[in-house]
Design a protein around this motif. Structure first.
Motif, PDB file in Angstrom:
ATOM      1  N   ASP A 138       0.862  -1.183   0.000  1.00  0.00           N
ATOM      2  CA  ASP A 138       0.000   0.000   0.000  1.00  0.00           C
ATOM      3  C   ASP A 138       0.896   1.229   0.000  1.00  0.00           C
ATOM      4  O   ASP A 138       1.831   1.323   0.811  1.00  0.00           O
ATOM      5  CB  ASP A 138      -0.907  -0.005   1.235  1.00  0.00           C
ATOM      6  CG  ASP A 138      -2.060   0.983   1.103  1.00  0.00           C
ATOM      7  OD1 ASP A 138      -2.221   1.547   0.005  1.00  0.00           O
ATOM      8  OD2 ASP A 138      -2.785   1.181   2.086  1.00  0.00           O
ATOM      9  N   GLU A 139       0.652   2.139  -0.904  1.00  0.00           N
ATOM     10  CA  GLU A 139       1.474   3.338  -1.031  1.00  0.00           C
ATOM     11  C   GLU A 139       0.569   4.556  -1.127  1.00  0.00           C
ATOM     12  O   GLU A 139      -0.312   4.617  -1.975  1.00  0.00           O
ATOM     13  CB  GLU A 139       2.349   3.228  -2.289  1.00  0.00           C
ATOM     14  CG  GLU A 139       3.339   4.366  -2.452  1.00  0.00           C
ATOM     15  CD  GLU A 139       4.303   4.122  -3.607  1.00  0.00           C
ATOM     16  OE1 GLU A 139       4.419   5.009  -4.466  1.00  0.00           O
ATOM     17  OE2 GLU A 139       4.927   3.039  -3.637  1.00  0.00           O
ATOM     18  N   TYR A 140       0.769   5.516  -0.238  1.00  0.00           N
ATOM     19  CA  TYR A 140      -0.078   6.701  -0.238  1.00  0.00           C
ATOM     20  C   TYR A 140       0.625   7.836   0.494  1.00  0.00           C
ATOM     21  O   TYR A 140       1.615   7.630   1.222  1.00  0.00           O
ATOM     22  CB  TYR A 140      -1.420   6.410   0.437  1.00  0.00           C
ATOM     23  CG  TYR A 140      -1.316   5.998   1.892  1.00  0.00           C
ATOM     24  CD1 TYR A 140      -1.391   6.950   2.924  1.00  0.00           C
ATOM     25  CD2 TYR A 140      -1.127   4.676   2.259  1.00  0.00           C
ATOM     26  CE1 TYR A 140      -1.287   6.581   4.249  1.00  0.00           C
ATOM     27  CE2 TYR A 140      -1.020   4.291   3.581  1.00  0.00           C
ATOM     28  CZ  TYR A 140      -1.100   5.249   4.574  1.00  0.00           C
ATOM     29  OH  TYR A 140      -0.976   4.885   5.897  1.00  0.00           O
ATOM     30  N   ASP A 177      -5.623   9.329   3.309  1.00  0.00           N
ATOM     31  CA  ASP A 177      -5.014  10.017   2.174  1.00  0.00           C
ATOM     32  C   ASP A 177      -6.068  10.859   1.480  1.00  0.00           C
ATOM     33  O   ASP A 177      -7.215  10.928   1.920  1.00  0.00           O
ATOM     34  CB  ASP A 177      -4.384   9.012   1.195  1.00  0.00           C
ATOM     35  CG  ASP A 177      -5.395   7.974   0.709  1.00  0.00           C
ATOM     36  OD1 ASP A 177      -6.579   8.078   1.096  1.00  0.00           O
ATOM     37  OD2 ASP A 177      -5.008   7.066  -0.049  1.00  0.00           O
ATOM     38  N   SER A 179      -8.568  11.050  -1.009  1.00  0.00           N
ATOM     39  CA  SER A 179      -9.357  10.141  -1.829  1.00  0.00           C
ATOM     40  C   SER A 179     -10.832  10.440  -1.583  1.00  0.00           C
ATOM     41  O   SER A 179     -11.180  11.342  -0.815  1.00  0.00           O
ATOM     42  CB  SER A 179      -9.051   8.683  -1.479  1.00  0.00           C
ATOM     43  OG  SER A 179      -9.448   8.399  -0.140  1.00  0.00           O
ATOM     44  N   PRO A 339       5.873   9.280  -0.686  1.00  0.00           N
ATOM     45  CA  PRO A 339       4.755   8.432  -0.274  1.00  0.00           C
ATOM     46  C   PRO A 339       5.135   7.496   0.876  1.00  0.00           C
ATOM     47  O   PRO A 339       6.282   7.072   1.002  1.00  0.00           O
ATOM     48  CB  PRO A 339       4.427   7.615  -1.533  1.00  0.00           C
ATOM     49  CG  PRO A 339       5.112   8.318  -2.650  1.00  0.00           C
ATOM     50  CD  PRO A 339       6.299   9.001  -2.054  1.00  0.00           C
TER      51      PRO A 339
END
Length: 474
Positions: A138-140, A177, A179, A339
């Motif tokens: 998971d990257e944010y 994040d 979104s 990130p």
């Protein structure tokens, strides 16, 4: 054309996979309980004249099932013996009941057969999310780490937000994040925690802000602040001819000051609206001729992110491209923030994937209430809208995320209690299990026609919206 084909191929691959496995769920439980499956088709084989509508078909030796592919790519179907479904095979229902037919089985077996497709789609989505997290992690970028804060529109400012506020969370918890979930959280929040000028603060909210309005507003309710700094300049572009270089900053366009790409795109968007009223090439050229104020990189103070500080600026008159482009690459949020990356082991990925999928489902179901408003009906999208969600380049990470999302949508939509959908059959089965009486076959046939009509109407409206959006009327 290349981008269109890439998106189309991704869409067709995802839909084909989901439909195949959805129908496979019905097929599995049918075979498990000894129910004969007469046809298993990808897409619909609606006949035309003497042609039965099959692109290809085959029937294995000693098998009761014909497998094939139809010409109409609107889904697929599994024709189960002794069941009133989208095939509308009423002649079979007039014959004496047979032990291998759907109608002869106990209600609990028929229930499992009907929810088999939905069950497969839902479990598939959770499995895909789990494998995506295992493979890519998971990257944010956490909103609390966006130190330049957000830009807000006038509605947001009326609630007390200010440009540059760093969003931390609501009374329900921290934001993850930037979104759709952030907008959902704000829309129902009674307070939002922020950092303003280095100090923690709280902003009181009513708790019932219209989410659809937040998402559709131009400019958006909020969006990350991204300075109007040039990342790259295209050869022979209006920007290059004006002497704009990489690292320069746009300060104003047509006399309107801008401090971020948010304002710049807003101004070019207004020009695009005016272009629709241009009647001559002279009108078009006049609108495309813009005055741009910019500062070279070496003239910018270190760390300056505003136009307030005195800067040695240059002014140039440029003719934007017919698409109203300056010919520059914009810096992105990744130009300023690193990130956060989270890796998952194989077994760790499953609970994380289940949580991720459940949150996606919850957000989707919660948003459905807006469907019954005028704006919600206009926001319906058909195949074009769904296909446009796929990336313009083949990206397996995004492909699987989109496939999982569509799988959840397919599962939820199919379980809705609408005749002709799996949920409609489930509703009638529950009625039978509670009352001990089966609905009559005539009733089931009429209900199937009504449900099918509703689905066709929704499909027409959704795809008509796509066409109107493409033509610029929505």
């Amino acid at each position: 054309m290349e981008i269109f084909l890439i998106k189309l191929l991704q869409f067709l691959l995802a839909i084909s996979l989901l439909v195949l496995l959805h129908e496979g769920g019905h097929f599995f439980f049918s075979k498990l309980f000894g129910v004969r499956v007469e046809k298993f088709y990808m897409f619909f084989d609606i006949g035309i004249g003497k042609w039965d509508g099959s692109l290809f078909k085959f029937k294995p030796k000693n098998s009761d099932t014909q497998y094939g592919m139809g010409w109409l790519p609107l889904g697929g179907y599994c024709k189960i013996a002794g069941m009133i479904d989208e095939s509308f095979d009423t002649e079979q229902m007039k014959q004496p009941e047979q032990p291998w037919e759907f109608r002869s089985k106990p209600a609990w077996q028929r229930l499992l057969i009907m929810i088999g497709g939905v069950l497969v789609n839902f479990l598939l989505a959770l499995f895909i999310y789990s494998m995506v997290l295992f493979t890519w992690g998971d990257e944010y970028i956490a909103t609390k780490d966006m130190k330049m804060g957000m830009k807000f529109n006038q509605e947001a400012k009326s609630y007390g937000f200010r440009d540059g506020d760093i969003l931390i969370g609501t009374e329900e918890g921290d934001f993850k994040d930037f979104s759709a979930d952030l907008f959902r959280d704000i829309s129902v929040a009674h307070e939002v925690r922020i950092i303003r000028d280095g100090k923690p603060m709280k902003i009181a909210l009513p708790g019932d802000i219209n989410l659809l309005g937040m998402l559709k507003a131009t400019p958006n309710f909020c969006r990350p602040f991204i300075p109007a700094e040039i990342d790259s300049v295209l050869p022979d572009s209006p920007a290059q001819k004006a002497g704009i270089r990489r690292g320069d900053k746009i300060l104003a366009i047509n006399g309107t000051a801008v401090d971020s790409w948010n304002e710049f795109t807003q101004q070019t968007g207004r020009l695009a609206d005016q272009m629709t009223e241009a009647k001559t090439s002279a009108d078009s050229l006049r609108l495309r001729t813009a005055t741009v104020v910019f500062a070279h990189k070496e003239a910018l103070p270190a760390g300056n992110d505003s136009v307030a500080a005195p800067i040695a600026a240059d002014t140039a008159t440029v003719v934007l491209t017919p698409e109203l482009q300056l010919g520059v690459g914009m810096t992105s949020i990744l130009s300023y923030y690193e990130p956060m990356k989270i890796k998952y082991g194989f077994f760790e990925s499953f609970p994380a994937g289940i949580t991720y999928g459940w949150n996606v489902l919850g957000g989707y179901v919660g948003d459905l209430k807006y469907l019954f408003s005028a704006d919600g009906a206009k926001s319906l999208g058909g195949f074009g809208a769904i296909g446009s969600l796929f990336p313009p380049v083949w990206d397996w990470h995004m492909f699987w995320l989109m496939t999982a999302f569509l799988s959840i949508i397919l599962a939820f939509m199919n379980i809705l209690p609408i005749p002709a959908l799996d949920g409609g059959h489930v509703l009638f089965l529950f009625y039978e299990m509670i009352t001990g009486r089966k609905p009559s076959e005539n009733f089931m046939i009429r209900a199937e026609y009504v449900g099918f009509g509703i689905l066709i109407l929704l499909m027409v409206v959704a795809n008509l919206n796509d066409i109107l959006r493409w033509l610029g009327y929505m």
